[in-house]
Write a protein that holds these residues in place. Structure first.
Motif, mmCIF file in Angstrom:
data_model
loop_
_atom_site.group_PDB
_atom_site.id
_atom_site.type_symbol
_atom_site.label_atom_id
_atom_site.label_comp_id
_atom_site.label_asym_id
_atom_site.label_seq_id
_atom_site.Cartn_x
_atom_site.Cartn_y
_atom_site.Cartn_z
ATOM 1 N N VAL A 1 6.937 -10.143 -2.600
ATOM 2 C CA VAL A 1 6.638 -8.959 -3.394
ATOM 3 C C VAL A 1 6.960 -7.729 -2.558
ATOM 4 C CG1 VAL A 1 4.803 -7.666 -4.546
ATOM 5 C CG2 VAL A 1 4.806 -10.155 -4.645
ATOM 6 N N ALA A 2 7.631 -6.764 -3.143
ATOM 7 C CA ALA A 2 7.923 -5.516 -2.435
ATOM 8 C C ALA A 2 6.604 -4.778 -2.199
ATOM 9 C CB ALA A 2 8.874 -4.656 -3.248
ATOM 10 N N ARG A 3 6.376 -4.362 -0.956
ATOM 11 C CA ARG A 3 5.140 -3.656 -0.619
ATOM 12 C C ARG A 3 5.257 -2.186 -0.967
ATOM 13 N NH1 ARG A 3 1.338 -5.785 3.697
ATOM 14 N NH2 ARG A 3 0.770 -3.620 3.465
ATOM 15 N N THR A 4 4.154 -1.640 -1.440
ATOM 16 C CA THR A 4 4.081 -0.215 -1.752
ATOM 17 C C THR A 4 3.315 0.491 -0.636
ATOM 18 O OG1 THR A 4 1.982 -0.429 -2.910
ATOM 19 C CG2 THR A 4 3.992 -0.789 -4.210
ATOM 20 N N MET A 5 3.017 1.742 -0.828
ATOM 21 C CA MET A 5 2.224 2.508 0.136
ATOM 22 C C MET A 5 0.731 2.245 -0.029
ATOM 23 S SD MET A 5 4.394 3.939 2.031
ATOM 24 C CE MET A 5 3.361 5.067 2.937
ATOM 25 N N ALA A 6 0.352 1.423 -0.997
ATOM 26 C CA ALA A 6 -1.062 1.100 -1.190
ATOM 27 C C ALA A 6 -1.600 0.393 0.049
ATOM 28 C CB ALA A 6 -1.231 0.206 -2.407
ATOM 29 N N LYS A 7 -2.883 0.621 0.336
ATOM 30 C CA LYS A 7 -3.510 0.015 1.508
ATOM 31 C C LYS A 7 -4.875 -0.535 1.111
ATOM 32 C CE LYS A 7 -5.285 1.091 6.076
ATOM 33 N NZ LYS A 7 -5.570 2.137 7.055
#
Length: 131
Positions: A4-10
């Motif tokens: 899965v492509a990672r987003t800036m979410a943490k």
């Protein structure tokens, strides 16, 4: 399996969910004996807080659930916490008749002690690397 492509979410935290046949009794133990504060209390679900840690407590009907519930909490000042709680909780973990703590010991993930609450949950308190 796929990536899965990672987003800036943490992800910022998680809350262990302990279980109990008597939620009010479990809340009383964690607050009156161990210094947590009541966050919220409903008939079948509650939250307690100490410092940066929140624990939820959920009602169950079958004792097998709390007897098999485990959680891990990382701690700064493990030795001090152990000393504080050993004043109000038995350190004879083999005596299964009530709340108790193990001695502090080394595990692959770090120094820790385990605490069994009156409901039967086993919560491990692990020293952060600074200890």
């Amino acid at each position: 399996y796929f990536t899965v492509a990672r987003t800036m979410a943490k992800l910022t935290s998680a809350v262990p969910v302990l279980t109990a046949r008597d939620v009010a009794g479990a809340v009383e133990f964690w607050t009156d004996r161990l210094g947590f504060s009541r966050d919220f209390v409903e008939d079948d679900f509650a939250g307690v807080v100490r410092d940066d840690v929140t624990l939820f407590i959920s009602a169950v009907q079958d004792q097998v659930v709390p007897d098999n519930t485990l959680a891990w909490v990382w701690v700064r000042g493990l030795d001090e916490l152990y000393a504080e709680w050993s004043e109000v909780v038995s350190t004879n973990f083999r005596d299964a008749s009530g709340p108790a703590m193990t001695e502090i010991g080394e595990q692959p993930w770090g120094r820790e002690f385990a605490l069994r609450d009156p409901a039967g949950n086993c919560v491990h308190f692990v020293a952060e690397e600074q200890d």
